[in-house]
Write a protein that holds these residues in place. Structure first.
Motif, PDB file in Angstrom:
ATOM      1  N   ALA A  81       0.724  -1.250   0.248  1.00 56.48           N
ATOM      2  CA  ALA A  81      -0.414   0.220   0.069  1.00 56.48           C
ATOM      3  C   ALA A  81       0.666   1.300  -0.059  1.00 56.48           C
ATOM      4  O   ALA A  81       0.574   2.479  -0.539  1.00 56.48           O
ATOM      5  CB  ALA A  81      -0.818   0.179   1.131  1.00 56.48           C
ATOM      6  N   LEU A  83       2.537   2.315   2.341  1.00 57.93           N
ATOM      7  CA  LEU A  83       2.474   3.059   4.157  1.00 57.93           C
ATOM      8  C   LEU A  83       3.630   2.454   5.232  1.00 57.93           C
ATOM      9  O   LEU A  83       3.756   3.082   5.789  1.00 57.93           O
ATOM     10  CB  LEU A  83       1.486   2.423   5.162  1.00 57.93           C
ATOM     11  N   VAL A 103      -0.057   8.111  -2.639  1.00 61.14           N
ATOM     12  CA  VAL A 103      -0.906   7.215  -3.117  1.00 61.14           C
ATOM     13  C   VAL A 103      -1.605   7.211  -4.402  1.00 61.14           C
ATOM     14  O   VAL A 103      -1.510   7.958  -5.562  1.00 61.14           O
ATOM     15  CB  VAL A 103      -2.395   8.389  -2.489  1.00 61.14           C
ATOM     16  N   ARG A 105      -4.382   6.134  -7.449  1.00 57.07           N
ATOM     17  CA  ARG A 105      -5.301   5.852  -6.578  1.00 57.07           C
ATOM     18  C   ARG A 105      -6.428   4.476  -7.202  1.00 57.07           C
ATOM     19  O   ARG A 105      -7.754   4.567  -6.772  1.00 57.07           O
ATOM     20  CB  ARG A 105      -6.191   7.288  -8.151  1.00 57.07           C
ATOM     21  N   TYR A 109      -8.183   0.249   0.803  1.00 59.17           N
ATOM     22  CA  TYR A 109      -7.701  -0.045   1.687  1.00 59.17           C
ATOM     23  C   TYR A 109      -8.175  -0.188   2.551  1.00 59.17           C
ATOM     24  O   TYR A 109      -8.658  -0.212   2.780  1.00 59.17           O
ATOM     25  CB  TYR A 109      -6.066   0.342   2.690  1.00 59.17           C
ATOM     26  N   PHE A 111      -8.955  -1.651   6.492  1.00 61.53           N
ATOM     27  CA  PHE A 111      -7.620  -1.550   8.099  1.00 61.53           C
ATOM     28  C   PHE A 111      -8.559  -2.571   9.200  1.00 61.53           C
ATOM     29  O   PHE A 111      -9.979  -3.202   8.521  1.00 61.53           O
ATOM     30  CB  PHE A 111      -7.845  -0.423   8.804  1.00 61.53           C
ATOM     31  N   ARG A 113      -7.997  -2.247  12.070  1.00 61.22           N
ATOM     32  CA  ARG A 113      -8.699  -1.440  13.123  1.00 61.22           C
ATOM     33  C   ARG A 113      -9.426  -0.629  12.636  1.00 61.22           C
ATOM     34  O   ARG A 113      -9.600   0.067  11.472  1.00 61.22           O
ATOM     35  CB  ARG A 113      -8.084  -0.656  13.575  1.00 61.22           C
ATOM     36  N   ASP A 114     -10.762   0.257  13.239  1.00 61.14           N
ATOM     37  CA  ASP A 114     -11.674   0.379  13.553  1.00 61.14           C
ATOM     38  C   ASP A 114     -11.137   2.218  12.849  1.00 61.14           C
ATOM     39  O   ASP A 114     -10.826   2.965  14.313  1.00 61.14           O
ATOM     40  CB  ASP A 114     -13.012   0.735  14.486  1.00 61.14           C
ATOM     41  N   THR A 115     -11.794   2.459  11.306  1.00 59.58           N
ATOM     42  CA  THR A 115     -10.468   3.652  11.570  1.00 59.58           C
ATOM     43  C   THR A 115     -11.748   4.803  11.046  1.00 59.58           C
ATOM     44  O   THR A 115     -11.741   5.677  10.700  1.00 59.58           O
ATOM     45  CB  THR A 115      -9.076   3.861  10.324  1.00 59.58           C
ATOM     46  N   LEU A 116     -13.233   4.410  11.007  1.00 56.39           N
ATOM     47  CA  LEU A 116     -14.202   4.994  10.624  1.00 56.39           C
ATOM     48  C   LEU A 116     -13.618   6.871  11.521  1.00 56.39           C
ATOM     49  O   LEU A 116     -13.045   6.883  12.934  1.00 56.39           O
ATOM     50  CB  LEU A 116     -15.374   4.947  11.215  1.00 56.39           C
ATOM     51  N   ARG A 176     -16.689   2.796   2.820  1.00 50.54           N
ATOM     52  CA  ARG A 176     -16.118   4.121   2.068  1.00 50.54           C
ATOM     53  C   ARG A 176     -14.808   4.068   1.318  1.00 50.54           C
ATOM     54  O   ARG A 176     -14.808   4.816   0.358  1.00 50.54           O
ATOM     55  CB  ARG A 176     -15.417   4.158   3.864  1.00 50.54           C
ATOM     56  N   LEU A 180     -14.822   4.209  -3.983  1.00 46.11           N
ATOM     57  CA  LEU A 180     -13.700   5.309  -5.102  1.00 46.11           C
ATOM     58  C   LEU A 180     -13.981   4.357  -5.956  1.00 46.11           C
ATOM     59  O   LEU A 180     -12.722   4.281  -6.886  1.00 46.11           O
ATOM     60  CB  LEU A 180     -13.177   5.328  -4.043  1.00 46.11           C
TER      61      LEU A 180
END
Lengths: 288, 283
Positions: A81, A83, A103, A105, A109, A111, A113-116, A176, A180
């Motif tokens: 990714a 990162l 990045v 396009r 990705y 995750f 963990r909850d990255t909201l 989310r 895209l």
């Protein structure tokens, strides 16, 4: 007289055509990992987390990266990714070298963990990527609404993440990313924190979407059942340092149903076959 | 209204009534009942006034008694109660606004830049160690007796409180949330606007409530030391005449000003932080 139907293809024909397009270049390599190595230094001691790993993911493949905890599979994904910087080797996405911090396009990705964003509603979370791309609110609304429907989140558009269950939050996170329309989807144990029942429901949702849209997926997991259920190929990594151990083709029929699949003889056969190999690695982690 | 709530309100009213009664008549009663040595000095109206006297002073200072008419009284006194309140409120508000705006800006910048944080760190710690009140005479020397010196004093007090909280808030932003935003195409500026700022907002607001009272303290102290108008000036003048009831009037007005400002900040907070569980009710 009734109106004569025009020559334009019906929706189902068009879908079939789109699928054929994708199948036409199915042999195209989307992700190429070559001699990938990662070394970490912690408390003055250097250790190798990923050791000379090479593999390829082709267009429309669903590849599960399977291995025991700490084998460096998430590290590999994060390097793909962009990162995380790599210590050695190359990663190509569509023949372009991945650069850390840049990045792509085409890549989405998800995750573990909850990255909201807790200060945004479900609707605003799902629309985030479109919003920052400068797409007007009115133009976003339709796509966000259909994403909410697709994820079975109808009625929760105005809720904040903390009002949702873990499974629902992970659905929001998935949508989310998917809104895209990434061609390549990187997923880091996205359902690792969910209970078994919710996990199976998420598998169903993901399979429905993937079997329709056929993104190229690289999916990190330590759960063999999950890997067999979802993937078309499983890449098995050894315990630390992560090396490529084996590569399994999962030729189960699609569309797959995550529940009935688990009851099939074929699933059981694959499970015990790979389990043997994976089990060796789990035992190695315990001895270490 | 549930029963327990009624009981609480009744108790509150009873305590208020008791305090007012003792304040009003306590000194006279204890003088009549107790030997002289045991009469509590703290109840002496010379020091603490009493509610009836405070009310009268309030009417007189506020031009609300009947002698001479409201308009003429307001015109005749350029530090009348209403003007003084307005000046103090205005200076507090601007000091708070500038102080928190610059504190938030500096906190976000240093919080997101390790380099700047390390360069400026020692200076900020050193400057923060100066008791702010010690700077007030200097501020008045620089900015004069007018409103500007009061705004500057409030700014001094507010800035650091808000700065430190924003700084911590900007550092505590979830790295994965930032990574997620970047992976969805967010630029550095968009990450700041859509992730860092909203995430640090909870920390910022934690400092804004104390900051608004600090701003009021800053302005009042500024007015004590050198001012032409304002509630602090009113207190200093009353002290010169040993008039406790007029001081009490100013103190009560300050209390209301403080409450008013706190209510404004709190309602802003509960709107902007409505995604947090403790503000759920006010959605």
């Amino acid at each position: 007289m009734m109106a004569v139907p025009g020559p334009s293809p019906s929706p189902s024909t068009r879908l079939a055509l789109a699928r054929e397009d994708r199948h036409a270049d199915a042999a195209r390599t989307r992700i190429a990992v070559q001699g990938l190595t990662k070394r970490f230094t912690s408390t003055g001691r250097e250790f190798v987390a990923v050791d000379d790993v090479s593999f390829e993911v082709k267009q429309g493949e669903f590849v599960a990266l399977l291995g025991p905890s700490g084998c460096g599979k998430s590290t590999i994904l994060n390097m793909v990714a962009g990162l995380l910087p790599r210590s050695g080797g190359r990663i190509l996405i569509d023949d372009d070298t991945v650069e850390t911090g840049r990045v792509n396009r085409k890549v989405g990705y998800v995750f573990q963990r909850d990255t909201l964003f807790p200060w945004r509603t479900v609707e605003q979370n799902i629309g985030y990527g479109l919003e920052i791309a400068g797409i007007h609110k009115a133009a976003r609304a339709g796509r966000v609404a259909s994403a909410i429907d697709k994820a079975g989140l109808a009625g929760f558009a105005q809720s904040f993440p903390r009002m949702l269950s873990g499974g629902m939050r992970q659905r929001v996170a998935l949508m989310r990313t998917l809104i895209l329309e990434p061609e390549i989807l990187l997923m880091d144990e996205p359902f690792g924190a969910l209970d078994t029942h919710t996990k199976l429901e998420m598998h169903k949702t993901l399979l429905e979407i993937w079997e329709r849209e056929r993104q190229t997926v690289l999916f990190v997991t330590h759960d063999l059942g999950e890997a067999i259920t979802l993937a078309s190929r499983i890449i098995l990594l050894s315990a630390r340092p992560g090396r490529l151990k084996e590569d399994f083709e999962i030729a189960l029929l699609r569309p797959r149903d995550p529940v009935s699949l688990r009851e099939s003889a074929e699933f059981g056969r694959l499970y015990s076959h790979i389990w043997h190999s994976l089990g060796e690695e789990f035992r190695r982690t315990r001895v270490d | 209204m549930p029963k327990s709530r009624i009981v609480i309100v009744l108790w509150q009213l009873a305590i208020l009534a008791a305090v007012l009664v003792i304040w009003q008549w306590g000194f006279d009663w204890s003088k009549a009942l107790l030997p002289k040595a045991y009469v509590p000095k703290i109840l002496d109206p010379y020091f603490v006034a009493k509610p009836s006297l405070i009310w009268q002073s309030f009417l007189r200072l506020g031009c609300l008694d009947d002698s001479g008419g409201f308009a003429a009284c307001i015109k005749g006194n350029d530090n009348n109660l209403w003007l003084a309140t307005l000046i103090t409120l205005k200076n507090t508000w601007w000091g708070f606004l500038f102080g928190s705006a610059s504190g938030i800006a500096a906190g976000l910048i240093l919080g997101r830049s390790d380099f700047l944080a390390r360069v400026f760190g020692p200076y900020i710690v050193a400057f923060n160690s100066i008791p702010r009140i010690a700077l007030v005479p200097l501020v008045i020397l620089i900015f004069g007796l007018g409103d500007l010196s009061k705004i500057a004093t409030a700014w001094l007090v507010v800035f650091f409180v808000v700065f430190f909280n924003t700084f911590e808030g900007a550092r505590a932003v979830d790295r994965d949330q930032i990574a997620a935003a970047r992976l969805m195409g967010a630029s550095e500026f968009i990450v700041l606007r859509t992730v860092v700022v909203p995430s640090a907002l909870a920390w910022v607001f934690a400092s804004l409530l104390p900051a608004v009272s600090f701003a009021l303290i800053g302005v009042i102290v500024g007015e004590f030391i050198g001012a032409e108008r304002g509630l602090g000036k009113l207190i200093i003048e009353a002290e010169a005449r040993a008039n406790a009831s007029e001081m009490m009037v100013a103190i009560f007005i300050m209390m209301f000003v403080g409450i008013l400002l706190a209510v404004v900040v709190r309602s802003l907070q509960s709107y902007l932080l409505r995604w947090q569980p403790q503000f759920e009710r006010s959605m």
